[in-house]
Write a protein that holds these residues in place. Sequence first.
Motif, PDB file in Angstrom:
ATOM      1  N   ASP A 257      -2.712   9.964  12.844  1.00  0.00           N
ATOM      2  CA  ASP A 257      -3.205   9.107  11.772  1.00  0.00           C
ATOM      3  C   ASP A 257      -3.762   7.832  12.407  1.00  0.00           C
ATOM      4  OD1 ASP A 257      -3.383   7.179   9.697  1.00  0.00           O
ATOM      5  OD2 ASP A 257      -1.826   8.206   8.537  1.00  0.00           O
ATOM      6  N   PRO A 258      -5.054   7.513  12.178  1.00  0.00           N
ATOM      7  CA  PRO A 258      -5.639   6.334  12.841  1.00  0.00           C
ATOM      8  C   PRO A 258      -4.939   5.030  12.432  1.00  0.00           C
ATOM      9  CG  PRO A 258      -7.125   7.224  11.163  1.00  0.00           C
ATOM     10  CD  PRO A 258      -6.026   8.211  11.337  1.00  0.00           C
ATOM     11  N   GLY A 261      -0.501   6.257  13.370  1.00  0.00           N
ATOM     12  CA  GLY A 261      -0.167   7.070  14.524  1.00  0.00           C
ATOM     13  C   GLY A 261       0.712   8.256  14.209  1.00  0.00           C
ATOM     14  N   THR A 262       1.113   8.382  12.952  1.00  0.00           N
ATOM     15  CA  THR A 262       1.913   9.536  12.542  1.00  0.00           C
ATOM     16  C   THR A 262       0.983  10.747  12.391  1.00  0.00           C
ATOM     17  OG1 THR A 262       1.642   8.759  10.283  1.00  0.00           O
ATOM     18  CG2 THR A 262       3.706   8.201  11.386  1.00  0.00           C
ATOM     19  N   PRO A 263       1.556  11.921  12.313  1.00  0.00           N
ATOM     20  CA  PRO A 263       0.684  13.097  12.191  1.00  0.00           C
ATOM     21  C   PRO A 263      -0.150  13.047  10.916  1.00  0.00           C
ATOM     22  CG  PRO A 263       2.946  13.755  12.643  1.00  0.00           C
ATOM     23  CD  PRO A 263       2.968  12.291  12.380  1.00  0.00           C
ATOM     24  N   MET A 264      -1.416  13.464  11.028  1.00  0.00           N
ATOM     25  CA  MET A 264      -2.265  13.529   9.850  1.00  0.00           C
ATOM     26  C   MET A 264      -2.790  14.954   9.751  1.00  0.00           C
ATOM     27  SD  MET A 264      -5.369  11.065   8.702  1.00  0.00           S
ATOM     28  CE  MET A 264      -6.744  11.764   9.571  1.00  0.00           C
ATOM     29  N   VAL A 265      -2.636  15.527   8.597  1.00  0.00           N
ATOM     30  CA  VAL A 265      -2.984  16.928   8.415  1.00  0.00           C
ATOM     31  C   VAL A 265      -4.363  17.030   7.785  1.00  0.00           C
ATOM     32  CG1 VAL A 265      -2.341  19.069   7.273  1.00  0.00           C
ATOM     33  CG2 VAL A 265      -0.571  17.558   8.186  1.00  0.00           C
ATOM     34  N   VAL A 266      -5.255  17.703   8.440  1.00  0.00           N
ATOM     35  CA  VAL A 266      -6.604  17.890   7.904  1.00  0.00           C
ATOM     36  C   VAL A 266      -6.778  19.377   7.609  1.00  0.00           C
ATOM     37  CG1 VAL A 266      -9.064  17.528   8.281  1.00  0.00           C
ATOM     38  CG2 VAL A 266      -7.384  16.020   9.393  1.00  0.00           C
ATOM     39  N   PRO A 267      -6.761  19.743   6.325  1.00  0.00           N
ATOM     40  CA  PRO A 267      -6.818  21.172   5.989  1.00  0.00           C
ATOM     41  C   PRO A 267      -8.187  21.777   6.298  1.00  0.00           C
ATOM     42  CG  PRO A 267      -6.910  19.822   4.019  1.00  0.00           C
ATOM     43  CD  PRO A 267      -6.703  18.880   5.155  1.00  0.00           C
ATOM     44  N   ILE A 268      -8.179  23.054   6.611  1.00  0.00           N
ATOM     45  CA  ILE A 268      -9.430  23.782   6.845  1.00  0.00           C
ATOM     46  C   ILE A 268      -9.588  24.812   5.744  1.00  0.00           C
ATOM     47  CG2 ILE A 268     -10.706  25.240   8.453  1.00  0.00           C
ATOM     48  CD1 ILE A 268      -8.859  24.089  10.669  1.00  0.00           C
ATOM     49  N   GLY A 269     -10.620  24.661   4.961  1.00  0.00           N
ATOM     50  CA  GLY A 269     -10.877  25.640   3.905  1.00  0.00           C
ATOM     51  C   GLY A 269     -11.838  26.697   4.421  1.00  0.00           C
ATOM     52  N   ARG A 270     -12.440  27.438   3.486  1.00  0.00           N
ATOM     53  CA  ARG A 270     -13.381  28.470   3.910  1.00  0.00           C
ATOM     54  C   ARG A 270     -14.777  27.899   4.136  1.00  0.00           C
ATOM     55  NH1 ARG A 270     -14.492  32.285   0.428  1.00  0.00           N
ATOM     56  NH2 ARG A 270     -13.442  31.434  -1.400  1.00  0.00           N
ATOM     57  N   TYR A 271     -15.022  26.711   3.679  1.00  0.00           N
ATOM     58  CA  TYR A 271     -16.335  26.100   3.822  1.00  0.00           C
ATOM     59  C   TYR A 271     -16.242  24.814   4.631  1.00  0.00           C
ATOM     60  CZ  TYR A 271     -17.655  29.310   0.133  1.00  0.00           C
ATOM     61  OH  TYR A 271     -17.877  30.431  -0.604  1.00  0.00           O
ATOM     62  N   HIS A 272     -17.371  24.291   4.982  1.00  0.00           N
ATOM     63  CA  HIS A 272     -17.494  22.953   5.570  1.00  0.00           C
ATOM     64  C   HIS A 272     -16.735  22.770   6.880  1.00  0.00           C
ATOM     65  CE1 HIS A 272     -19.315  21.984   1.809  1.00  0.00           C
ATOM     66  NE2 HIS A 272     -18.212  22.257   1.141  1.00  0.00           N
ATOM     67  N   ALA A 273     -16.401  23.838   7.565  1.00  0.00           N
ATOM     68  CA  ALA A 273     -15.696  23.672   8.829  1.00  0.00           C
ATOM     69  C   ALA A 273     -16.609  24.124   9.961  1.00  0.00           C
ATOM     70  CB  ALA A 273     -14.413  24.488   8.830  1.00  0.00           C
ATOM     71  N   ASP A 274     -16.836  23.262  10.960  1.00  0.00           N
ATOM     72  CA  ASP A 274     -17.627  23.732  12.097  1.00  0.00           C
ATOM     73  C   ASP A 274     -16.688  24.331  13.138  1.00  0.00           C
ATOM     74  OD1 ASP A 274     -16.517  21.569  13.419  1.00  0.00           O
ATOM     75  OD2 ASP A 274     -18.240  20.272  13.001  1.00  0.00           O
ATOM     76  N   ALA A 275     -17.288  24.974  14.120  1.00  0.00           N
ATOM     77  CA  ALA A 275     -16.501  25.772  15.071  1.00  0.00           C
ATOM     78  C   ALA A 275     -15.435  24.941  15.778  1.00  0.00           C
ATOM     79  CB  ALA A 275     -17.429  26.416  16.087  1.00  0.00           C
TER      80      ALA A 275
END
Lengths: 283, 380
Positions: A257-258, A261-275
Amino acid sequence: MTTGGSTTTVAQARLSGQAVTLRYGEREIVKDLSVDIPTGRITVIVGANACGKSTLLRGLARLLAPASGAVYLDGKDIHSLPTKAVAAKLGILPQSPAAPDGIRVVDLVARGRYPHQGWFRQLGPGDDAAVARALVVTDTVELASRSVDELSGGQRQRVWIAMTLAQGTDLLLLDEPTTFLDVSHQVDVLDLLTDLNRQEGKTIVIVLHDLNLACRYADHLIAMRSGAVVAAGDASEIVTEELVTTVFGIRARVVPDPVSGTPMVVPIGRYHADASAEPAVTP
Amino acid sequence: MSTSSMSTSAATVRPGPAPASGDMSAAARARSAAELDAAARAAVVRARRVRDARQVGVILTLAALCFCVLCVSLSLGEVKIPVLDVVRTLIGADEGGDGYIVTSIRLPRALTGVLAGAAFGMSGAIFQALLRNPLASPDVIGITDGASAAAVIAIVGFGLGGYPVSVVAFVGALVTATIMYLLAWRRGVTGYRLVLIGIAVGAMLSSVISYVMTISKVYEARQALGWLTGSLNAKSWDTVRPLGLALAVLVPLVLLSGRRLAVLRAGDDVARALGVTVERSRLALLLLGVALTAVATAAVGPVAFVAFTSGPIARRLVVDGEAAILPAALVGALVMTTSDLIGQHAIPSIDFPVGVVTAIIGAPYLLWLLAATNRTGRGG
């Protein structure tokens, strides 16, 4: 936040559940679960919808009696204690409570003094002080003589927290206190709870939806799935991409987390995700 | 306290480790915190005083009004007695003459009205507060229907009259309430469920009453209808004594439970969190409410709408949000005695039973309530 290097010792848990099974009718929500609530810290319970986190909280607060196992408060089975005596030690704010029609803020907050009243004793100066303190802490003094009906969602939530604070308990359990609040009020409420923990040493247990805020505010994080604890401990130690996948059933990246500094979870869906967003592990 | 505080406080930056308060000295911060505390405490004390003063004022005013109506109704009749003489008789300082008419003939009727009205009013307020529903008064959710059905069966089926009918009606109310409670039980009783079951049970009992009436003889039917309307006619000290005795037991118990009731109104979970034994307290309060309705109905019949209207009127008089149990009792007494006064004396030569008058007053209120709750979308 100082969660970074802290170790989550649970040497002295005033509140704990041992092999607790909780049911609504025949439906088993929490099965054979043991948990210790570290005293003097902020514990946050997270999990997907219907994972049993609210049920666990209700069980810990003796709103729901366990079908088997027991919840212990200061070493005694919570259901063996007089409920009013428990209410003087442990406060719980249930999920989206409903205020009586037309009640004034100050009168609702004063209801929190019930555990300290006898059959004949009226509200006295000590109660006034506790109610006033709760209003100050939750920044609701100027709402005191307003009707709860006419408040905004954020104000109402603060008033309910004030009622729970007026109870004057060391242990404070809150079921999704940030639901229906916009992000600024969510942070407000969590900051307020942190103040109470830091300044008055209150033990706080919160059920939260927002995983990132949970990681940021929790001294001790409990992740639940299907009525069982999947992981418990310091957020920066236990929150991994695998854990997020296990608990929430989605792929995600976990980055620092900027802000905290704790963990930040960024979910990945089926769209909008690059490699490059592909997580290190796949489910 | 203005409406603007709603929008401003939403954007309030709370004092804390924010940069804004950073340049304040520690002493100044401590002082302002102490001032804030003092101001808050003053606000809390003021709010409590306002509430208590209002409560006491409302109770005294209602009691005074009740006494006035009582005196007027004691002075009116075939023999007119000056109000001052009535007061003199009541405080035991009469010089003979009309005292007998007051104490032996008119007073029992008037006192029956006061006591039964108070019992109905208190009972209605308990039910409405406990079930969190303004429709949930015992005369709407079928408890008085239970008393009525039992009484009608006793009158028509068994040819009973007078005191035995009262006993049967009392038992009928208790049995009906028990059946409703058991039907509504699903790991605890919720208000909405009890109200719906109560209305259904009430409808069934009404049809029982209708059927029994159709098979009755004219004389019995007349007697039964008289009972069903509710009346204070021909009440003697034999009615006042058991009623007064029952209230002397029930009313203190209700007032002692008032604080639990106040907490229960915030919902089961909140009440449980605050240390109320929810099911037990609710059952006890329901029992008290049922007993109050049962004794009042046994004494005067199912006088319509007194239980239903007293609570809401009382709640509007006190500071908002209180259950207003004692004010509701006084409103009930006032509604009952005033209605009887109107029924007896409004039109000379026609003596309306009190139940007719209360129905005329109460029915429009029910319509208004239904319309108002639908408008605000709080139908439950």
